[in-house]
Design a protein around this motif. Structure first.
Motif, PDB file in Angstrom:
ATOM      1  N   LYS A 147       6.349  -9.469  14.490  1.00  0.00           N
ATOM      2  CA  LYS A 147       5.361 -10.234  15.255  1.00  0.00           C
ATOM      3  C   LYS A 147       5.315  -9.763  16.711  1.00  0.00           C
ATOM      4  N   ILE A 168       3.067   2.367   1.139  1.00  0.00           N
ATOM      5  CA  ILE A 168       3.030   2.111  -0.315  1.00  0.00           C
ATOM      6  C   ILE A 168       3.168   0.607  -0.519  1.00  0.00           C
ATOM      7  N   ALA A 177       0.187  -2.913  -0.732  1.00  0.00           N
ATOM      8  CA  ALA A 177      -0.726  -3.658   0.150  1.00  0.00           C
ATOM      9  C   ALA A 177      -0.386  -5.132   0.157  1.00  0.00           C
ATOM     10  N   GLY A 178       0.914  -5.450   0.327  1.00  0.00           N
ATOM     11  CA  GLY A 178       1.353  -6.840   0.466  1.00  0.00           C
ATOM     12  C   GLY A 178       1.482  -7.193   1.941  1.00  0.00           C
ATOM     13  N   ILE A 227       4.022  -6.991   4.084  1.00  0.00           N
ATOM     14  CA  ILE A 227       4.672  -6.024   4.974  1.00  0.00           C
ATOM     15  C   ILE A 227       3.773  -4.820   5.208  1.00  0.00           C
ATOM     16  N   VAL A 243      -1.621   2.703  -0.037  1.00  0.00           N
ATOM     17  CA  VAL A 243      -1.714   3.016  -1.452  1.00  0.00           C
ATOM     18  C   VAL A 243      -1.252   1.790  -2.248  1.00  0.00           C
ATOM     19  N   LEU A 261      -2.529  -2.149  -7.666  1.00  0.00           N
ATOM     20  CA  LEU A 261      -3.540  -3.055  -8.208  1.00  0.00           C
ATOM     21  C   LEU A 261      -4.939  -2.685  -7.701  1.00  0.00           C
ATOM     22  N   ALA A 303       6.756  -0.484   0.899  1.00  0.00           N
ATOM     23  CA  ALA A 303       6.684  -1.952   1.026  1.00  0.00           C
ATOM     24  C   ALA A 303       6.232  -2.536  -0.300  1.00  0.00           C
ATOM     25  N   GLY A 330       7.937  -4.874  -2.142  1.00  0.00           N
ATOM     26  CA  GLY A 330       8.633  -6.102  -2.487  1.00  0.00           C
ATOM     27  C   GLY A 330      10.093  -6.062  -2.060  1.00  0.00           C
ATOM     28  N   MET A 365       9.719 -15.425  -1.019  1.00  0.00           N
ATOM     29  CA  MET A 365      10.758 -14.981  -0.079  1.00  0.00           C
ATOM     30  C   MET A 365      10.227 -15.169   1.341  1.00  0.00           C
ATOM     31  N   VAL A 410       1.527 -16.888   5.443  1.00  0.00           N
ATOM     32  CA  VAL A 410       0.681 -16.341   6.520  1.00  0.00           C
ATOM     33  C   VAL A 410       0.913 -14.842   6.634  1.00  0.00           C
ATOM     34  N   CYS A 411      -0.162 -14.082   6.668  1.00  0.00           N
ATOM     35  CA  CYS A 411      -0.079 -12.651   6.938  1.00  0.00           C
ATOM     36  C   CYS A 411      -0.652 -12.455   8.342  1.00  0.00           C
TER      37      CYS A 411
END
Ligand code: NAI
Length: 460
Positions: free
Chosen positions: A49, A178, A180-181, A183, A201, A204, A264, A266, A313, A344-345
Motif C-alpha cells: 500500500k 503470472i 491476475a489476482g 497481488i 498472464v 482463466l 502471483a 496464490g 487469506m 479489497v484490491c
C-alpha cells in the motif's frame, strides 16, 4: 493464571496475544522473524500500500495535475527514496507492535517454533539455541507463503514472488506478472505507474477470480486503459532465466521475454516444518489445519487461526479469528461473521466486495434484485475528477435483505465498510436508502444503488 502460547506474530497471532493478555492469560508469542507483524506488515499489505500510494502520486503528478489547473515542472522519480519511505513505514509499524505487546505484558520469543509432541514446543533461536515451552493452550498462527507452479524456477531475483517485487532496485523495462489476482494487479499497477511495460498472464478467461464478474470486467477495462496488457486464457507451463532474462512459456503461445517475472498464483499455508505430525493435529487435503467453529484442532488444548485454516487469506479475517479464538478459550462468546468479510484490491480505482456475487446467487437459485449506480452520476466524484466506476447492490427479491455489495471506483475500500455494517445488522436495501448520507460524498453512491434495487434512484 492459565498460560497461552501463540506460534506466529502476524495479524492473527499478535492480535490474539493482545486479546489474551486483556483477558488475563499469561501470554507468550513466538515469532521467527526479528520484526513482528507477519507477511501483512513486513512483505504484504502495508509495504504494497505504501508503494501504491507513492506510485499513484507519481502518476497523478504527471498526468492528473493539469486537469486541476495545477502546473508543475518536470516530475522525476527517485526510486531509492520511494523504496526507503516504504521501508520506513514498515519499520515504524513493526516497532509499534513491539510496543503493544510490551504494554500488554506479552512475552515475546524470537525463534522458529516446532512441536515435539502434544502440548510441547521447542524454539530454535537465530543463534542456534533451543528452549522448550509448554502452555495450557497453544494457538497456531503461522500464516502462509507464496505458492508456485511446477516448471517455474524462482531464482529470487529475475523470477520472484511479491516479496522481491516490493523492492526491485530499478524499474524493469518489461515485467511479466503470472496471475491476475490481488497481488498481480496491485504490484503490476505499481510498476506500470513507475514506467514498466506490464504483461499480466492469467490462466482463466477473466481477472480477479471469485469477485463479481461485472465488476471484474470493468476492472479489466480500466486497468487495461492504464497500460496493463492482459493475456487471458494463458496457461503458464514454465518460467526460467535464460541469458539473463525471464522467459515465460504458455501452452500453445509464443514465449514471453521479460526483465522481471512476478509469480502471483496464490499462497499456501505454513503447516510444514512445524512438527504437527508429533501432535496428531489433522490437516485437510490442501494442507490447512482442520478446526471446528471454536478454532479447536483435533487435539485438545490446540487451536489454529488465520491463513493456516480455511477461508480467505486476509489479514482482517485473521485478526477476527485471533480475537474470537481467545475469547472462546476464556469461556466467552467469540464471533466471526464469515458472510460479511470484505475483500479489497487496492488498484486505482479500488475494487471492494462483500457478500454474494451475482454469479453465486444465480448458481444457488436465489431470487435477487440488483441496483447499480455509476460514479459519473455523483457530484463528489466529479469534484474529485474520479468518475470511473460503479456500485452494485444485490438484494433478496422478496425480503429486500442485502446479500452482496460490489464496488469499483475511488475509495471503494472505505465505502465498503458501510455495506459491511449494513449486512452485519441484516439490513434491507430500503434501510440503507433511508439513512441520511452527507452531501456531497461518494457514500451517496451506495444510497443511490440501494434505491436503484427498487428502480428509484434519484440521480440517474
Ligand atoms: P489469487 O488466488 O488472488 O490469484 C492467483 C491467480 O493466478 C488466479 O487468477 C489464478 O487463476 C492464476 N493462475 C493460477 N495458475 C496459473 C497458471 N498456470 N497460469 C496463469 N495463471 C494462473 O492469488 P494472489 O494474487 O497470489 O494472492 C494470494 C493471497 O493473498 C490471496 O488469498 C489474496 O486474498 C491475498 N491478498 C490480499 C490482498 C488484499 O486484500 N488487498 C492483497 C494481496 C494478497
Amino acid at each position: 493464571m492459565p498460560s497461552l502460547l501463540i506460534l506466529g506474530g502476524g495479524p492473527a497471532g499478535y492480535v490474539a496475544a493482545i486479546r489474551a493478555a486483556q483477558l488475563g492469560f499469561t501470554t507468550t508469542c513466538v515469532e521467527r522473524e526479528p520484526a513482528l507483524g507477519g507477511t501483512c506488515l513486513r512483505v504484504g499489505c502495508i509495504p504494497s500500500k505504501a508503494l501504491l500510494e507513492s506510485s499513484e502520486i507519481y502518476t497523478a503528478s504527471r498526468h492528473a495535475l493539469e486537469r486541476h489547473g495545477v502546473l508543475a515542472g518536470p516530475v522525476q522519480l527517485d526510486l531509492a527514496r520511494l523504496l526507503k519511505r516504504k521501508d520506513d513505514v514498515v519499520n515504524g509499524l513493526t516497532k509499534g507492535i513491539d510496543g503493544l505487546l510490551k504494554k500488554n505484558n506479552v512475552t515475546r520469543i524470537e525463534g522458529h517454533a516446532r512441536f515435539t509432541g502434544p502440548g510441547a514446543v521447542s524454539v530454535t533461536t537465530a543463534s542456534g539455541e533451543t528452549r522448550s515451552l509448554s502452555a495450557d493452550h497453544i494457538v497456531v498462527a503461522t500464516g502462509s507463503r507464496p505458492s508456485s507452479l511446477p516448471g517455474i524456477e524462482i531464482d529470487g531475483s529475475i523470477i520472484g514472488t511479491s516479496t522481491e517485487a516490493l523492492s526491485y532496485p530499478s524499474v524493469p523495462e518489461h515485467l511479466v506478472v503470472i496471475g491476475a489476482g490481488y497481488i498481480g494487479l496491485e504490484l503490476g499497477s505499481v510498476w506500470a505507474r513507475l514506467g514498466a511495460k506490464v504483461t499480466v498472464v492469467e490462466y482463466l478467461d477473466r481477472i480477479l477470480p471469485g469477485m463479481d464478474r461485472e465488476i471484474a470486467d470493468e476492472a479489466q477495462k480500466l486497468l487495461g486503459r492504464q497500460g496493463l496488457d492482459f493475456r487471458l486464457g494463458h496457461k503458464v507451463q514454465s518460467a526460467r532465466v535464460e541469458d539473463g532474462k525471464g522467459v515465460v512459456r504458455c501452452e500453445g503461445r509464443d514465449p514471453i521475454i521479460a526483465d522481471r517475472v512476478l509469480v502471483a498464483v496464490g499462497r499456501v499455508p505454513n503447516t510444514q516444518e512445524l512438527g504437527l505430525e508429533t501432535t496428531g493435529i489433522q490437516l485437510d487435503p490442501r494442507g490447512r489445519i482442520e478446526v471446528d467453529p471454536h478454532f479447536r484442532t483435533s487435539v485438545a488444548g490446540h487451536y489454529a487461526i488465520g491463513d493456516v485454516i480455511k477461508g480467505p487469506m486476509l489479514a482482517h479475517k485473521a485478526e477476527e479469528e485471533g480475537v474470537a479464538c481467545v475469547e472462546f478459550i476464556a469461556g466467552k462468546h467469540g464471533h466471526v461473521d464469515y458472510d460479511t468479510i470484505p475483500g479489497v484490491c487496492y488498484t486505482h480505482p479500488e475494487i471492494a466486495s462483500v457478500g454474494k456475487t451475482e454469479e453465486q446467487l444465480k448458481e444457488s437459485g436465489t431470487p435477487y434484485k440488483k441496483g447499480v449506480f455509476h460514479y459519473r452520476a455523483n457530484g463528489r466524484a466529479h469534484a474529485l475528477a474520479e468518475t470511473d466506476g460503479r456500485a452494485k447492490i444485490l438484494t433478496h427479491a422478496t425480503t429486500d435483505r442485502i446479500l452482496g455489495v460490489h464496488i469499483i471506483g475511488a475509495r471503494a475500500g472505505d465505502l465498503i465498510a458501510e455495506a459491511v455494517v449494513a449486512m452485519s445488522f441484516h439490513a434491507s436495501a430500503e434501510d440503507l436508502a433511508r439513512c441520511s448520507h452527507a452531501h456531497p460524498t461518494l457514500a451517496e453512491i451506495l444510497k443511490e444503488a440501494a434505491l436503484a434495487t427498487d428502480g428509484r434512484a434519484l440521480h440517474s
